[in-house]
Scaffold this motif. Structure first.
Motif, PDB file in Angstrom:
ATOM      1  N   ILE A  55      -0.062  74.815  81.893  1.00 36.74           N
ATOM      2  CA  ILE A  55      -0.732  74.611  83.191  1.00 36.74           C
ATOM      3  C   ILE A  55      -2.200  75.018  83.044  1.00 36.74           C
ATOM      4  N   GLY A  56      -3.077  74.100  83.365  1.00 35.10           N
ATOM      5  CA  GLY A  56      -4.512  74.378  83.228  1.00 35.10           C
ATOM      6  C   GLY A  56      -5.225  74.299  84.566  1.00 35.10           C
ATOM      7  N   GLY A  57      -6.438  74.793  84.588  1.00 33.48           N
ATOM      8  CA  GLY A  57      -7.217  74.742  85.829  1.00 33.48           C
ATOM      9  C   GLY A  57      -8.571  74.106  85.585  1.00 33.48           C
ATOM     10  N   MET A  58      -9.034  73.375  86.589  1.00 34.48           N
ATOM     11  CA  MET A  58     -10.381  72.813  86.461  1.00 34.48           C
ATOM     12  C   MET A  58     -11.394  73.855  86.894  1.00 34.48           C
ATOM     13  N   ILE A  59     -12.464  73.920  86.133  1.00 36.27           N
ATOM     14  CA  ILE A  59     -13.569  74.805  86.513  1.00 36.27           C
ATOM     15  C   ILE A  59     -14.638  73.883  87.077  1.00 36.27           C
ATOM     16  N   GLU A  60     -14.665  73.819  88.397  1.00 33.90           N
ATOM     17  CA  GLU A  60     -15.632  72.915  89.029  1.00 33.90           C
ATOM     18  C   GLU A  60     -16.252  73.528  90.284  1.00 33.90           C
ATOM     19  N   ILE A  61     -15.964  74.801  90.481  1.00 34.70           N
ATOM     20  CA  ILE A  61     -16.575  75.521  91.601  1.00 34.70           C
ATOM     21  C   ILE A  61     -17.288  76.725  90.990  1.00 34.70           C
ATOM     22  N   PRO A  62     -18.528  77.003  91.395  1.00 32.09           N
ATOM     23  CA  PRO A  62     -19.247  78.133  90.780  1.00 32.09           C
ATOM     24  C   PRO A  62     -18.427  79.422  90.760  1.00 32.09           C
ATOM     25  N   ALA A  63     -17.670  79.690  91.831  1.00 31.62           N
ATOM     26  CA  ALA A  63     -16.872  80.928  91.875  1.00 31.62           C
ATOM     27  C   ALA A  63     -15.866  80.966  90.724  1.00 31.62           C
ATOM     28  N   ALA A  64     -15.313  79.817  90.383  1.00 31.89           N
ATOM     29  CA  ALA A  64     -14.350  79.769  89.268  1.00 31.89           C
ATOM     30  C   ALA A  64     -15.074  80.045  87.956  1.00 31.89           C
ATOM     31  N   ALA A  65     -16.284  79.485  87.830  1.00 35.38           N
ATOM     32  CA  ALA A  65     -17.053  79.684  86.588  1.00 35.38           C
ATOM     33  C   ALA A  65     -17.363  81.158  86.372  1.00 35.38           C
ATOM     34  N   LEU A  66     -17.407  81.908  87.464  1.00 35.69           N
ATOM     35  CA  LEU A  66     -17.722  83.342  87.348  1.00 35.69           C
ATOM     36  C   LEU A  66     -16.459  84.207  87.416  1.00 35.69           C
ATOM     37  N   SER A  67     -15.293  83.566  87.297  1.00 35.93           N
ATOM     38  CA  SER A  67     -14.027  84.334  87.353  1.00 35.93           C
ATOM     39  C   SER A  67     -13.185  84.046  86.119  1.00 35.93           C
ATOM     40  N   LEU A  68     -13.834  83.754  85.008  1.00 31.40           N
ATOM     41  CA  LEU A  68     -13.072  83.240  83.863  1.00 31.40           C
ATOM     42  C   LEU A  68     -12.051  84.240  83.322  1.00 31.40           C
ATOM     43  N   HIS A  69     -12.390  85.514  83.317  1.00 29.66           N
ATOM     44  CA  HIS A  69     -11.440  86.480  82.766  1.00 29.66           C
ATOM     45  C   HIS A  69     -10.133  86.437  83.558  1.00 29.66           C
ATOM     46  N   ALA A  70     -10.281  86.441  84.873  1.00 29.23           N
ATOM     47  CA  ALA A  70      -9.081  86.418  85.713  1.00 29.23           C
ATOM     48  C   ALA A  70      -8.340  85.088  85.564  1.00 29.23           C
TER      49      ALA A  70
END
Ligand code: PEP
Ligand code: MG
Length: 575
Positions: free
Chosen positions: A430-445
Motif C-alpha cells: 500500500i503506497g501513498g501519493m505525496i501531493e500535498i505540502p503537508a505530506a511532503a513535510l511528514s515523510l518520517h511518519a
C-alpha cells in the motif's frame, strides 16, 4: 488571411488539419424589436426551427452510428425531452408575442432563465444538466440562423480534424478516445489539467489556454498546431505548410527510431537501471504501454472507469478491469490508484460541488466519506492481486490519521474477503501519493505506515504555489522550476532514499525531458509517465552519466533566480 495564435503547450507533435468547432458554450445573439405585423410570422419561424430540430433528433436516432457509445441514445432522449418541454418550446413563443422581440432573443432570454434556475440546484448532477439545456438551445439557434443542422461531433471526426473547443472536460475527451482526430485545442485550461494529461496519454498534439480561438476560428479553417510550442497557425501559406510537413515527417521518423529502444533496459552510462513505468486511464491503454517499452504501470488512474456513466461500475466490473491490467502486464508491477474523484473529475449524483473543489472532498477524502463506494473498489482491487503484481496507491493523503483510517479500511475489507473465502494477496503493498505540502513535510511518519511513495507533482505544485491547475488565467504561474518546488522535490526523494522507502514520480514532470537529469540528480530512480514519452526519456537516460550531474544539481538547488535556474538546467541537459 494567415495568422498565428499562442497557447500553452501540452502535448508534443505537429498536426495539420481542418478546424472543427465544438459547440459554443455561450449563446450570443442579436436583439431587435419587430413591428407588430411581423410577430405572427416570427412565431411561425420559431415553430419551424423547432420542427426541424425535432426532425434532426429523430434522424440522429435512426442513423445512430454503430460504434457510438451506449450513452448516445440516452443523451438523445434527454435532449429530445428538453426540446419538448414547454419551458423551452412554448415560453419563447409567449415572449415573442409579449415583447415583439426576435425569436433568437426570446430563446436566449428563456434559456438564461432556465440556466439560472439549474444553477440553484443543490444536486451536482441536476445542476450539470444546464449544459444539456444550453446544447439544445444552441441546436435550435443554429436552425433559426438557417444552418442545416449538424451531426454530433464524434461522427464527423477524421484524421485531419483539429477539434476546437472552449473547454473540454476529462470526461468529454475520454469519449473521443476511440475516434481518430489529428489534435485538439481549447480556450480554457492549464498544462497539467486532467484534460491535458489525457491528451498526452492519447499521444495527440494539443495546446490549451488560447482564450478566444473558439471565436476567431471558422469551421474548416486549415491550421497547423505545433503542440510542443503551443503555436497555432491559421491558413498558413504554402511555404510554412511545406516547412511543417517536413518537420512532421522528421519527427515521425525520430519516434520510429526511438521505438527501437523498446527492449533495451534504461541504464545510465554508468550502469544504473532506471525504472520507466507508464500512467494509464483504462485497461485498453496497456498495448501502448508495451509498445513503448515501459516496465510496469506506475499509475492506473482508476477513476476514469467511473466517468461518463449513469450507473457506477460494480465490484465485478471493476475487478475485470483491474484483473485485465494485472494479468496483461505479465508479472510487471501494476500500481492501481484508488479513485481520485472530485475536483475536475465529477461523477453524476455525487452531490454538491464545493466552492473550491480542488480543496474539497476529493480523492481519499471522498473515498473515506463514501465507504460503500470505497469498499467496493478495494474488494475489486484486492481480488485482482491474485493475477499480477498489483499495488494499491492512495491519492491526496494529508495526515497520519487519514493513513490510519485508510489502512483500517483496507484491513476490514481483507477480513470481509477472508470470511467469504475469496482469495487475494495478503502482502499487497500500500503506497501513498505525496501531493500535498503537508505530506511532503511528514515523510518520517508516512514512511512508517506505508510501503512506497509516489510524488504527484501536478498537485504538489498546484498546492504549493496555490495555483488552480485547470485555470488558464494563472497557468503562467505554474512553475515546476520554482526554487521552493525543486527543494521540496529534492527533500522528498532524498529523505525517502535515506528511509529506504521506494519513491517514484508519477506527475507530469516525470515525462518532461528537460527534468530527467535533474530528477536523477535528486536521487530519483523510478519514473512513471504517459507511455508515448517512455522512449525519449529512455534515450536521455542512456546518454546520462550519474557521476556528471551532482555539481550542477546542487547549484540549481541553491539558485533562487529563475533565469539562473534555467541557465543551469540548460547546462545540465547539454552535458
Ligand atoms: C499528480 O497530481 O501529479 C498526479 C499524478 O495525479 P493527478 O494528475 O491524477 O492528479
Ligand atoms: Mg494528483
Amino acid at each position: 488571411m494567415s495568422f498565428t495564435m499562442h497557447g500553452i503547450a501540452v502535448s508534443n507533435g505537429i498536426a495539420i488539419g481542418h478546424a472543427h468547432l465544438i459547440s459554443h458554450s455561450s449563446l450570443e445573439v442579436a436583439h431587435y424589436i419587430l413591428p407588430a405585423h411581423f410577430v405572427d410570422s416570427e412565431i411561425e419561424r420559431f415553430d419551424a426551427a423547432l420542427l426541424a430540430t425535432r426532425q434532426e433528433f429523430s434522424n440522429l436516432r435512426s442513423n445512430r452510428p454503430t460504434h457510438a457509445a451506449a450513452e448516445f441514445d440516452a443523451f438523445l432522449e434527454l435532449h429530445q425531452m428538453i426540446l419538448d418541454d414547454p419551458l423551452l418550446c412554448a415560453a419563447p413563443r409567449e415572449l415573442i408575442a409579449l415583447e415583439h422581440c426576435n425569436a433568437e432573443w426570446a430563446l436566449k432570454v428563456q434559456t438564461d432563465t432556465l440556466v439560472t434556475q439549474f444553477d440553484e440546484f443543490e444536486d451536482a448532477y441536476l445542476r450539470e444538466r444546464q449544459t444539456d439545456v444550453k446544447q439544445v438551445a444552441e441546436r435550435l439557434l443554429k436552425r433559426l440562423a438557417g444552418h442545416p443542422g449538424h451531426q454530433p461531433s464524434p461522427v464527423r471526426l477524421d484524421v485531419e480534424t483539429i477539434l476546437v473547443a472552449h473547454d473540454l472536460s476529462p470526461a468529454d475527451l475520454i469519449q473521443f478516445k476511440p475516434q481518430q482526430y489529428a489534435a485538439f485545442i481549447t480556450d480554457a485550461g492549464g498544462a497539467t489539467s486532467h484534460t491535458a494529461i489525457i491528451a498526452r496519454s492519447l499521444n495527440t498534439p494539443c495546446a490549451v489556454g488560447f482564450h478566444n480561438a473558439r471565436d476567431l476560428l471558422r469551421e474548416d479553417d486549415l491550421m497547423i498546431l505545433d503542440g510542443e510550442q503551443g503555436v497555432l497557425i491559421i491558413n498558413p501559406d504554402k511555404s510554412i505548410l511545406a516547412e511543417y510537413k517536413l518537420r512532421q515527417s522528421a519527427r515521425n521518423l525520430d519516434r520510429r527510431k526511438l521505438k527501437r529502444l523498446r527492449h533495451s533496459p534504461a541504464n545510465t552510462l554508468d550502469g544504473t537501471f532506471i525504472e520507466l513505468q507508464a500512467n494509464i486511464e483504462k485497461p485498453g491503454d496497456i498495448s501502448e504501454v508495451k509498445e513503448n517499452g515501459a516496465t510496469g504501470i506506475g499509475l492506473f488512474r482508476s477513476e476514469f472507469l467511473f466517468l461518463n456513466r449513469d450507473v457506477l461500475p460494480d465490484e465485478d466490473e471493476q475487478f475485470e478491469a483491474y484483473r485485465a491490467v494485472a494479468s496483461g502486464m505479465d508479472g510487471q508491477s501494476v500500481t492501481i490508484r484508488t479513485f481520485d474523484l472530485g475536483a475536475d473529475k465529477q461523477i453524476k449524483g455525487m452531490g454538491r460541488v464545493a466552492s473550491n473543489p480542488a480543496l474539497g472532498l476529493r480523492a481519499i477524502r471522498l473515498c473515506l466519506a463514501e465507504p460503500k463506494l470505497f469498499r467496493t473498489q478495494l474488494r475489486a482491487m484486492l481480488r485482482a492481486t491474485c493475477y499480477g503484481r498489483v499495488k494499491i496507491l492512495v491519492p491526496m493523503l494529508s495526515c497520519v490519521a487519514e493513513i490510519n483510517q485508510t489502512l483500517q479500511f483496507i484491513a476490514a475489507t481483507k477480513k470481509g474477503l477472508d470470511e467469504e473465502g475469496i482469495p487475494y494477496n495478503p502482502e499487497v503493498k500500500i503506497g501513498g501519493m505525496i501531493e500535498i505540502p503537508a505530506a511532503a513535510l511528514s515523510l518520517h511518519a508516512f514512511a512508517k505506515k506505508l510501503d512506497f511513495l509516489s510524488i504527484g507533482t501536478n498537485d504538489l505544485i498546484q498546492y504549493m504555489l496555490a495555483i488552480d491547475r485547470t485555470d488558464e488565467d494563472v497557468a503562467h504561474l505554474y512553475d515546476p522550476l520554482h526554487p521552493a518546488v525543486l527543494n521540496v522535490l529534492h527533500h522528498i526523494i532524498s529523505t525517502s532514499n535515506k528511509l529506504h522507502i521506494p519513491v517514484s514520480v508519477c506527475g507530469e514532470m516525470a515525462g518532461e525531458l528537460s527534468y530527467t537529469r535533474l530528477l536523477l540528480g535528486f536521487g530519483l530512480r523510478n519514473f512513471s509517465m504517459f507511455s508515448a514519452q517512455v522512449p525519449s526519456i529512455k534515450q536521455r537516460i542512456l546518454t546520462t552519466s550519474l557521476m556528471d550531474i551532482p555539481i550542477l544539481t546542487q547549484k540549481i538547488l541553491r539558485a533562487d533566480d529563475p533565469i539562473k535556474i534555467r541557465q543551469l538546467l540548460g547546462k545540465l541537459n547539454a552535458l
